[in-house]
Design a protein around this motif. Structure first.
Motif, PDB file in Angstrom:
ATOM      1  N   ARG A 170      36.219  -3.448  37.080  1.00 25.03           N
ATOM      2  CA  ARG A 170      37.010  -4.516  36.486  1.00 25.03           C
ATOM      3  C   ARG A 170      36.188  -5.773  36.195  1.00 25.03           C
ATOM      4  O   ARG A 170      36.160  -6.273  35.074  1.00 25.03           O
ATOM      5  N   HIS A 171      35.493  -6.287  37.230  1.00 24.82           N
ATOM      6  CA  HIS A 171      34.755  -7.540  37.088  1.00 24.82           C
ATOM      7  C   HIS A 171      33.235  -7.354  37.107  1.00 24.82           C
ATOM      8  O   HIS A 171      32.497  -8.332  37.166  1.00 24.82           O
ATOM      9  N   GLY A 172      32.790  -6.106  37.062  1.00 24.67           N
ATOM     10  CA  GLY A 172      31.360  -5.854  36.958  1.00 24.67           C
ATOM     11  C   GLY A 172      30.668  -5.638  38.290  1.00 24.67           C
ATOM     12  O   GLY A 172      31.118  -6.108  39.341  1.00 24.67           O
ATOM     13  N   ALA A 173      29.548  -4.910  38.252  1.00 24.05           N
ATOM     14  CA  ALA A 173      28.750  -4.630  39.450  1.00 24.05           C
ATOM     15  C   ALA A 173      28.133  -5.924  39.957  1.00 24.05           C
ATOM     16  O   ALA A 173      27.434  -6.624  39.224  1.00 24.05           O
ATOM     17  N   ALA A 174      28.412  -6.264  41.218  1.00 24.04           N
ATOM     18  CA  ALA A 174      27.986  -7.552  41.756  1.00 24.04           C
ATOM     19  C   ALA A 174      27.244  -7.449  43.076  1.00 24.04           C
ATOM     20  O   ALA A 174      26.487  -8.354  43.428  1.00 24.04           O
ATOM     21  N   GLY A 175      27.469  -6.378  43.837  1.00 22.75           N
ATOM     22  CA  GLY A 175      26.863  -6.261  45.157  1.00 22.75           C
ATOM     23  C   GLY A 175      25.373  -5.985  45.080  1.00 22.75           C
ATOM     24  O   GLY A 175      24.941  -4.914  44.654  1.00 22.75           O
ATOM     25  N   SER A 176      24.561  -6.946  45.496  1.00 26.99           N
ATOM     26  CA  SER A 176      23.107  -6.838  45.385  1.00 26.99           C
ATOM     27  C   SER A 176      22.556  -5.672  46.203  1.00 26.99           C
ATOM     28  O   SER A 176      22.944  -5.481  47.362  1.00 26.99           O
ATOM     29  N   PRO A 177      21.664  -4.846  45.630  1.00 31.97           N
ATOM     30  CA  PRO A 177      21.091  -3.710  46.366  1.00 31.97           C
ATOM     31  C   PRO A 177      20.204  -4.184  47.505  1.00 31.97           C
ATOM     32  O   PRO A 177      19.887  -5.370  47.619  1.00 31.97           O
ATOM     33  N   ILE A 178      19.792  -3.258  48.359  1.00 35.10           N
ATOM     34  CA  ILE A 178      19.011  -3.627  49.529  1.00 35.10           C
ATOM     35  C   ILE A 178      17.848  -2.658  49.728  1.00 35.10           C
ATOM     36  O   ILE A 178      17.980  -1.448  49.523  1.00 35.10           O
ATOM     37  N   ILE A 179      16.701  -3.211  50.109  1.00 35.57           N
ATOM     38  CA  ILE A 179      15.498  -2.410  50.375  1.00 35.57           C
ATOM     39  C   ILE A 179      15.558  -1.841  51.790  1.00 35.57           C
ATOM     40  O   ILE A 179      15.941  -2.528  52.737  1.00 35.57           O
ATOM     41  N   ASP A 180      15.170  -0.574  51.928  1.00 35.19           N
ATOM     42  CA  ASP A 180      15.016   0.044  53.241  1.00 35.19           C
ATOM     43  C   ASP A 180      13.733   0.855  53.239  1.00 35.19           C
ATOM     44  O   ASP A 180      13.701   1.994  52.768  1.00 35.19           O
ATOM     45  N   GLY A 181      12.663   0.252  53.717  1.00 41.06           N
ATOM     46  CA  GLY A 181      11.382   0.936  53.727  1.00 41.06           C
ATOM     47  C   GLY A 181      10.917   1.283  52.335  1.00 41.06           C
ATOM     48  O   GLY A 181      10.768   0.418  51.480  1.00 41.06           O
ATOM     49  N   GLU A 182      10.719   2.563  52.056  1.00 43.81           N
ATOM     50  CA  GLU A 182      10.259   3.016  50.744  1.00 43.81           C
ATOM     51  C   GLU A 182      11.399   3.214  49.757  1.00 43.81           C
ATOM     52  O   GLU A 182      11.164   3.587  48.603  1.00 43.81           O
ATOM     53  N   ASN A 183      12.624   2.968  50.205  1.00 44.73           N
ATOM     54  CA  ASN A 183      13.787   3.209  49.359  1.00 44.73           C
ATOM     55  C   ASN A 183      14.493   1.908  48.999  1.00 44.73           C
ATOM     56  O   ASN A 183      14.340   0.888  49.676  1.00 44.73           O
ATOM     57  N   ILE A 184      15.306   1.969  47.952  1.00 50.08           N
ATOM     58  CA  ILE A 184      16.249   0.910  47.646  1.00 50.08           C
ATOM     59  C   ILE A 184      17.620   1.549  47.540  1.00 50.08           C
ATOM     60  O   ILE A 184      17.792   2.574  46.867  1.00 50.08           O
ATOM     61  N   ILE A 185      18.592   0.977  48.255  1.00 49.58           N
ATOM     62  CA  ILE A 185      19.933   1.546  48.322  1.00 49.58           C
ATOM     63  C   ILE A 185      20.836   0.714  47.415  1.00 49.58           C
ATOM     64  O   ILE A 185      20.924  -0.507  47.544  1.00 49.58           O
ATOM     65  N   VAL A 186      21.517   1.404  46.511  1.00 50.78           N
ATOM     66  CA  VAL A 186      22.239   0.758  45.419  1.00 50.78           C
ATOM     67  C   VAL A 186      23.700   1.203  45.424  1.00 50.78           C
ATOM     68  O   VAL A 186      24.003   2.387  45.608  1.00 50.78           O
ATOM     69  N   GLN A 187      24.610   0.263  45.177  1.00 51.37           N
ATOM     70  CA  GLN A 187      26.035   0.576  45.085  1.00 51.37           C
ATOM     71  C   GLN A 187      26.361   0.956  43.643  1.00 51.37           C
ATOM     72  O   GLN A 187      26.713   0.126  42.815  1.00 51.37           O
ATOM     73  N   VAL A 188      26.258   2.238  43.366  1.00 55.14           N
ATOM     74  CA  VAL A 188      26.435   2.758  42.009  1.00 55.14           C
ATOM     75  C   VAL A 188      27.903   2.805  41.613  1.00 55.14           C
ATOM     76  O   VAL A 188      28.266   2.533  40.465  1.00 55.14           O
ATOM     77  N   GLY A 189      28.769   3.213  42.538  1.00 56.61           N
ATOM     78  CA  GLY A 189      30.197   3.178  42.288  1.00 56.61           C
ATOM     79  C   GLY A 189      30.810   4.397  41.637  1.00 56.61           C
ATOM     80  O   GLY A 189      31.960   4.359  41.202  1.00 56.61           O
ATOM     81  N   SER A 190      30.090   5.514  41.584  1.00 55.80           N
ATOM     82  CA  SER A 190      30.687   6.739  41.055  1.00 55.80           C
ATOM     83  C   SER A 190      31.616   7.342  42.094  1.00 55.80           C
ATOM     84  O   SER A 190      31.258   7.463  43.269  1.00 55.80           O
ATOM     85  N   VAL A 191      32.805   7.759  41.669  1.00 57.51           N
ATOM     86  CA  VAL A 191      33.783   8.326  42.599  1.00 57.51           C
ATOM     87  C   VAL A 191      33.647   9.849  42.688  1.00 57.51           C
ATOM     88  O   VAL A 191      34.530  10.523  43.225  1.00 57.51           O
ATOM     89  N   THR A 192      32.539  10.370  42.175  1.00 58.56           N
ATOM     90  CA  THR A 192      32.286  11.814  42.240  1.00 58.56           C
ATOM     91  C   THR A 192      30.997  12.087  43.007  1.00 58.56           C
ATOM     92  O   THR A 192      30.093  12.766  42.530  1.00 58.56           O
TER      93      THR A 192
END
Length: 420
Positions: A170-192
């Motif tokens: 509705r209002h767009g992706a806003a939650g900032s991703p976060i680094i974890d070691g060699e990875n970056i964890i992202v809130q993609v938002g797919s319900v599948t």
């Protein structure tokens, strides 16, 4: 998934577990996402009556907060209906590069422009558009290293401010991703099966996918609670904890709200995880280990604190923030009871109360949405205001702090203020 457009460079150490420059504020709410100025960083005991603007530059609209890494300030704004990433010299404000056409700008009743605060990690900076375009950029020149798109590559839904669309759709992706070691964890938002996705930060390779929740607007954290290190996020549907290495769900608590408007960054204290929303109120979830699992149960709920947008901060055993009646409050985390609250102390720019908080040693620096800075004591005994000053125009963006300077933005300017 789009594979790297450039050969991957040899870059610096990771943000989590790596070595930070002493004057870095590389992500949402600072180095640890708690709002604390880094240990050893000099902080003001009182605000200057007329803080010196070291520099100020014109910028476009947007709600994404600025960050600092390696002597550079990174920010996003709206330019000609496009979301654009910029890097400027932290000392002078001189623009070093801009990365055009991240994606067409999202616009709704709140305004136009990017919502998501970028994340810097050594030689990389990660940026995310409201419509779900995610890019890893070279921090030195803004060139794309790798990219992906939540809608095209994962089936996430973007609708905009229409009908019953909820959460980030509705209002767009806003939650900032976060680094974890060699990875970056992202809130993609797919319900599948791809609500949350971990990527190799260097290449964009998918490490794991997890969950079916529609994402909301809250930035996630990584914290150790009940002896377990975990990724914690406040989605449009739930408050959840995942194993950051595998994406396995460790626990989940339903948090349904109208249109999925869950915004506040989770706070952690001991075995408690605390969030708030305009419908749920302020809610503390207690995590308890049991036979190798984690049991999540409600510890307390304070319905009077139906906080809409403003993320509180934790100092000691108390939570400080801005309530729905434009009331600055202090709450004991043990019980959720109000220790003190003060109203009539701030002027906000509209009917939606919003403020951001930075912890400066023994004090808390609040930036109201009218652009006023207020320094008050982090004291559970009583509210004690130290000083205040007008700093900028109307803003909903967290400032960044480094080397005695505060970097903040409104919808007209990015400003570097000297506080020491």
């Amino acid at each position: 998934m789009k594979f790297p457009l450039l050969s991957v460079l040899s870059l610096a150490l990771p943000l989590i577990g790596g070595t930070l420059h002493s004057a870095d504020w590389p992500q949402w709410r600072g180095p640890m996402r708690t709002g604390f100025a880094p240990a050893g960083e000099p902080v003001p005991a009182v605000l200057p009556t007329e803080p010196k603007a070291v520099w100020r530059i014109p910028i476009g609209d947007g709600f994404a907060s600025p960050i600092i890494s390696g002597g550079r300030v990174f920010y996003l704004d709206n330019q000609d209906a496009q979301e654009v990433a910029h890097a400027v010299d932290a000392a002078t404000g001189k623009e070093l590069w801009r990365s055009e056409n991240i994606f067409s700008s999202h616009k709704d009743g709140f305004g136009i422009g990017p919502r998501c605060t970028p994340v810097a990690d050594g030689g990389r900076v990660f940026v995310q558009s409201a419509k779900g375009e995610f890019r890893c950029l070279n921090a030195s020149d803004g060139k794309v290293i790798w990219r992906t798109n939540f809608v095209d590559d994962f089936g996430a839904i973007y609708i905009g401010e229409k009908g019953k669309a909820s959460g980030a759709s509705r209002h767009g992706a806003a939650g900032s991703p976060i680094i974890d070691g060699e990875n970056i964890i992202v809130q993609v938002g797919s319900v599948t099966g791809a609500s949350i996705v971990a990527f190799k930060k260097a290449t964009g390779e998918i490490v794991w996918k997890s969950g079916n929740d529609q994402t909301a607007y809250a930035a996630p954290i990584i914290a150790t609670v009940a002896g377990v290190r975990q990724f914690i996020t406040f989605t449009a549907d739930s408050l959840i904890g995942l194993d950051p290495k595998t994406g396995k769900q460790l626990w989940s608590v339903p948090t349904p709200t109208r249109l999925g408007r869950n915004v506040t960054t989770p706070n952690v204290s001991g075995d408690l995880v605390v969030v708030a929303s305009h419908q749920l109120g302020l809610v503390a979830t207690r995590l308890t280990p049991a036979n190798g699992d984690l049991i999540a149960a409600n510890a307390w709920t304070n319905k009077s604190m139906m906080i809409n947008f403003s993320s509180p901060v934790v100092v000691g055993g108390h939570l400080y923030g801005l309530g729905p009646s434009k009331n600055i409050f202090c709450i004991t985390l043990k019980t959720g009871e109000i220790v003190w609250e003060k109203t009539g102390l701030i002027q906000t720019s509209g009917d939606r109360a919003e403020a951001t908080f930075l912890i400066m040693g023994k004090n808390i620096l609040m930036l109201s949405d009218s652009g006023e800075l207020i320094l008050f004591a982090a004291d559970p005994a009583a509210y004690h205001e130290i000083s205040r000053v007008q700093a900028c125009g109307a803003t909903w963006c967290n400032p960044a702090y480094a080397d005695g300077r505060l970097y903040l933005r409104d919808n007209r300017e990015l400003i570097c203020l000297q506080l020491l």
